[in-house]
Design a protein around this motif. Sequence first.
Motif, PDB file in Angstrom:
ATOM      1  N   THR A 110     -24.269  25.203 -11.063  1.00  0.00           N
ATOM      2  CA  THR A 110     -25.450  25.023 -10.221  1.00  0.00           C
ATOM      3  C   THR A 110     -25.049  24.299  -8.947  1.00  0.00           C
ATOM      4  O   THR A 110     -24.288  23.336  -8.987  1.00  0.00           O
ATOM      5  CB  THR A 110     -26.516  24.195 -10.961  1.00  0.00           C
ATOM      6  N   MET A 111     -25.578  24.771  -7.842  1.00  0.00           N
ATOM      7  CA  MET A 111     -25.342  24.128  -6.554  1.00  0.00           C
ATOM      8  C   MET A 111     -26.683  23.960  -5.856  1.00  0.00           C
ATOM      9  O   MET A 111     -27.513  24.874  -5.867  1.00  0.00           O
ATOM     10  CB  MET A 111     -24.405  24.979  -5.703  1.00  0.00           C
ATOM     11  N   THR A 112     -26.898  22.801  -5.282  1.00  0.00           N
ATOM     12  CA  THR A 112     -28.157  22.508  -4.605  1.00  0.00           C
ATOM     13  C   THR A 112     -27.868  22.040  -3.188  1.00  0.00           C
ATOM     14  O   THR A 112     -26.913  21.302  -2.952  1.00  0.00           O
ATOM     15  CB  THR A 112     -28.926  21.402  -5.360  1.00  0.00           C
ATOM     16  N   ALA A 113     -28.687  22.482  -2.262  1.00  0.00           N
ATOM     17  CA  ALA A 113     -28.606  22.017  -0.883  1.00  0.00           C
ATOM     18  C   ALA A 113     -30.011  21.626  -0.445  1.00  0.00           C
ATOM     19  O   ALA A 113     -30.988  22.249  -0.866  1.00  0.00           O
ATOM     20  CB  ALA A 113     -28.039  23.102   0.028  1.00  0.00           C
ATOM     21  N   VAL A 114     -30.091  20.608   0.381  1.00  0.00           N
ATOM     22  CA  VAL A 114     -31.381  20.131   0.884  1.00  0.00           C
ATOM     23  C   VAL A 114     -31.296  20.056   2.398  1.00  0.00           C
ATOM     24  O   VAL A 114     -30.340  19.510   2.952  1.00  0.00           O
ATOM     25  CB  VAL A 114     -31.732  18.737   0.306  1.00  0.00           C
ATOM     26  N   ARG A 115     -32.293  20.617   3.055  1.00  0.00           N
ATOM     27  CA  ARG A 115     -32.353  20.548   4.524  1.00  0.00           C
ATOM     28  C   ARG A 115     -33.655  19.873   4.917  1.00  0.00           C
ATOM     29  O   ARG A 115     -34.706  20.131   4.347  1.00  0.00           O
ATOM     30  CB  ARG A 115     -32.301  21.949   5.119  1.00  0.00           C
ATOM     31  N   ARG A 116     -33.550  18.997   5.906  1.00  0.00           N
ATOM     32  CA  ARG A 116     -34.728  18.300   6.421  1.00  0.00           C
ATOM     33  C   ARG A 116     -34.916  18.687   7.877  1.00  0.00           C
ATOM     34  O   ARG A 116     -33.987  18.553   8.682  1.00  0.00           O
ATOM     35  CB  ARG A 116     -34.546  16.794   6.305  1.00  0.00           C
ATOM     36  N   ALA A 117     -36.095  19.171   8.188  1.00  0.00           N
ATOM     37  CA  ALA A 117     -36.391  19.598   9.555  1.00  0.00           C
ATOM     38  C   ALA A 117     -36.360  18.394  10.493  1.00  0.00           C
ATOM     39  O   ALA A 117     -36.903  17.333  10.182  1.00  0.00           O
ATOM     40  CB  ALA A 117     -37.751  20.273   9.607  1.00  0.00           C
ATOM     41  N   GLY A 118     -35.689  18.562  11.617  1.00  0.00           N
ATOM     42  CA  GLY A 118     -35.661  17.520  12.638  1.00  0.00           C
ATOM     43  C   GLY A 118     -34.679  16.388  12.382  1.00  0.00           C
ATOM     44  O   GLY A 118     -34.624  15.444  13.157  1.00  0.00           O
ATOM     45  N   ILE A 119     -33.885  16.447  11.328  1.00  0.00           N
ATOM     46  CA  ILE A 119     -32.933  15.379  11.015  1.00  0.00           C
ATOM     47  C   ILE A 119     -31.530  15.973  11.043  1.00  0.00           C
ATOM     48  O   ILE A 119     -31.255  16.960  10.375  1.00  0.00           O
ATOM     49  CB  ILE A 119     -33.211  14.780   9.624  1.00  0.00           C
ATOM     50  N   HIS A 120     -30.668  15.357  11.801  1.00  0.00           N
ATOM     51  CA  HIS A 120     -29.278  15.822  11.866  1.00  0.00           C
ATOM     52  C   HIS A 120     -28.451  15.018  10.858  1.00  0.00           C
ATOM     53  O   HIS A 120     -28.260  13.820  11.012  1.00  0.00           O
ATOM     54  CB  HIS A 120     -28.711  15.632  13.272  1.00  0.00           C
ATOM     55  N   ASP A 121     -28.010  15.710   9.835  1.00  0.00           N
ATOM     56  CA  ASP A 121     -27.190  15.113   8.786  1.00  0.00           C
ATOM     57  C   ASP A 121     -25.953  15.985   8.615  1.00  0.00           C
ATOM     58  O   ASP A 121     -26.025  17.057   8.014  1.00  0.00           O
ATOM     59  CB  ASP A 121     -27.985  15.027   7.486  1.00  0.00           C
ATOM     60  N   PRO A 122     -24.801  15.554   9.149  1.00  0.00           N
ATOM     61  CA  PRO A 122     -23.602  16.398   9.104  1.00  0.00           C
ATOM     62  C   PRO A 122     -23.171  16.768   7.680  1.00  0.00           C
ATOM     63  O   PRO A 122     -22.754  17.899   7.440  1.00  0.00           O
ATOM     64  CB  PRO A 122     -22.522  15.546   9.777  1.00  0.00           C
ATOM     65  N   LEU A 123     -23.295  15.849   6.718  1.00  0.00           N
ATOM     66  CA  LEU A 123     -22.906  16.146   5.345  1.00  0.00           C
ATOM     67  C   LEU A 123     -23.823  17.208   4.736  1.00  0.00           C
ATOM     68  O   LEU A 123     -23.359  18.159   4.104  1.00  0.00           O
ATOM     69  CB  LEU A 123     -22.921  14.885   4.490  1.00  0.00           C
ATOM     70  N   ALA A 124     -25.133  17.065   4.942  1.00  0.00           N
ATOM     71  CA  ALA A 124     -26.087  18.053   4.425  1.00  0.00           C
ATOM     72  C   ALA A 124     -25.870  19.407   5.092  1.00  0.00           C
ATOM     73  O   ALA A 124     -25.960  20.449   4.444  1.00  0.00           O
ATOM     74  CB  ALA A 124     -27.512  17.570   4.640  1.00  0.00           C
ATOM     75  N   ALA A 125     -25.563  19.397   6.404  1.00  0.00           N
ATOM     76  CA  ALA A 125     -25.307  20.655   7.108  1.00  0.00           C
ATOM     77  C   ALA A 125     -24.060  21.340   6.562  1.00  0.00           C
ATOM     78  O   ALA A 125     -24.051  22.557   6.361  1.00  0.00           O
ATOM     79  CB  ALA A 125     -25.152  20.392   8.602  1.00  0.00           C
ATOM     80  N   GLU A 126     -23.025  20.571   6.268  1.00  0.00           N
ATOM     81  CA  GLU A 126     -21.792  21.128   5.694  1.00  0.00           C
ATOM     82  C   GLU A 126     -22.050  21.713   4.307  1.00  0.00           C
ATOM     83  O   GLU A 126     -21.583  22.808   3.985  1.00  0.00           O
ATOM     84  CB  GLU A 126     -20.730  20.034   5.619  1.00  0.00           C
ATOM     85  N   GLN A 127     -22.805  21.001   3.491  1.00  0.00           N
ATOM     86  CA  GLN A 127     -23.136  21.500   2.160  1.00  0.00           C
ATOM     87  C   GLN A 127     -23.979  22.775   2.245  1.00  0.00           C
ATOM     88  O   GLN A 127     -23.796  23.702   1.461  1.00  0.00           O
ATOM     89  CB  GLN A 127     -23.878  20.434   1.349  1.00  0.00           C
ATOM     90  N   PHE A 128     -24.903  22.831   3.213  1.00  0.00           N
ATOM     91  CA  PHE A 128     -25.736  24.017   3.345  1.00  0.00           C
ATOM     92  C   PHE A 128     -24.909  25.212   3.785  1.00  0.00           C
ATOM     93  O   PHE A 128     -25.134  26.332   3.303  1.00  0.00           O
ATOM     94  CB  PHE A 128     -26.889  23.791   4.325  1.00  0.00           C
ATOM     95  N   VAL A 129     -23.965  25.018   4.681  1.00  0.00           N
ATOM     96  CA  VAL A 129     -23.106  26.124   5.121  1.00  0.00           C
ATOM     97  C   VAL A 129     -22.318  26.672   3.936  1.00  0.00           C
ATOM     98  O   VAL A 129     -22.216  27.894   3.756  1.00  0.00           O
ATOM     99  CB  VAL A 129     -22.165  25.663   6.258  1.00  0.00           C
ATOM    100  N   GLU A 130     -21.792  25.786   3.105  1.00  0.00           N
ATOM    101  CA  GLU A 130     -21.064  26.213   1.910  1.00  0.00           C
ATOM    102  C   GLU A 130     -21.998  26.944   0.945  1.00  0.00           C
ATOM    103  O   GLU A 130     -21.667  28.015   0.429  1.00  0.00           O
ATOM    104  CB  GLU A 130     -20.445  24.991   1.233  1.00  0.00           C
ATOM    105  N   PHE A 131     -23.174  26.385   0.730  1.00  0.00           N
ATOM    106  CA  PHE A 131     -24.171  27.002  -0.142  1.00  0.00           C
ATOM    107  C   PHE A 131     -24.541  28.389   0.374  1.00  0.00           C
ATOM    108  O   PHE A 131     -24.563  29.365  -0.374  1.00  0.00           O
ATOM    109  CB  PHE A 131     -25.421  26.109  -0.197  1.00  0.00           C
ATOM    110  N   TYR A 132     -24.832  28.487   1.656  1.00  0.00           N
ATOM    111  CA  TYR A 132     -25.249  29.749   2.255  1.00  0.00           C
ATOM    112  C   TYR A 132     -24.150  30.806   2.103  1.00  0.00           C
ATOM    113  O   TYR A 132     -24.441  31.967   1.784  1.00  0.00           O
ATOM    114  CB  TYR A 132     -25.591  29.555   3.730  1.00  0.00           C
TER     115      TYR A 132
END
Length: 174
Positions: A110-132
Amino acid sequence: MNDTTTRPRWRRLLDGGHTWGSLQVSPTRYGITRYRLVVFPPGISADDRMLLRIWRAWPTWGMATFLILEILLVPALGAVAALWISATVFLGAGAVVMAMTAATRGDVRTMTAVRRAGIHDPLAAEQFVEFYGLAHELVEADCRLAAGEIQPVEHELLVWRVYDRMADATRTRV
């Protein structure tokens, strides 16, 4: 004829839309979106996949069963007896499905990614790119299989690659 069209509807419903697992996108409050990718161990049977899906949904269907039994049994047997019977069925059904999935349950990735609108979080962005990337590979493999561009063996190989990369991704984050 395709295997998915000849199976009974209830089997198709329980086996889900993807042989490899599931992809969920859940927009929540305050601009937060949760993404969840579940990949079953490649090579398991359709029955094992169905049991894993039933196990993963146990809290929902188990609680619905509990509540329905309560509604039906309280007038007939009284509150205490209805509670005992409903709880026994709820926990017993969960224990049975848990035992039936013991061989494959621990291998689900299982892999989970969380994105928050209007917030720049480099770690979350990296995880989302991997997830995507992983989710896109799985969906693309399904499309190519449905179009006849690849054979089921090649499809399973693509699922294995994503499955292994998910294990590598969790090891590097720990």
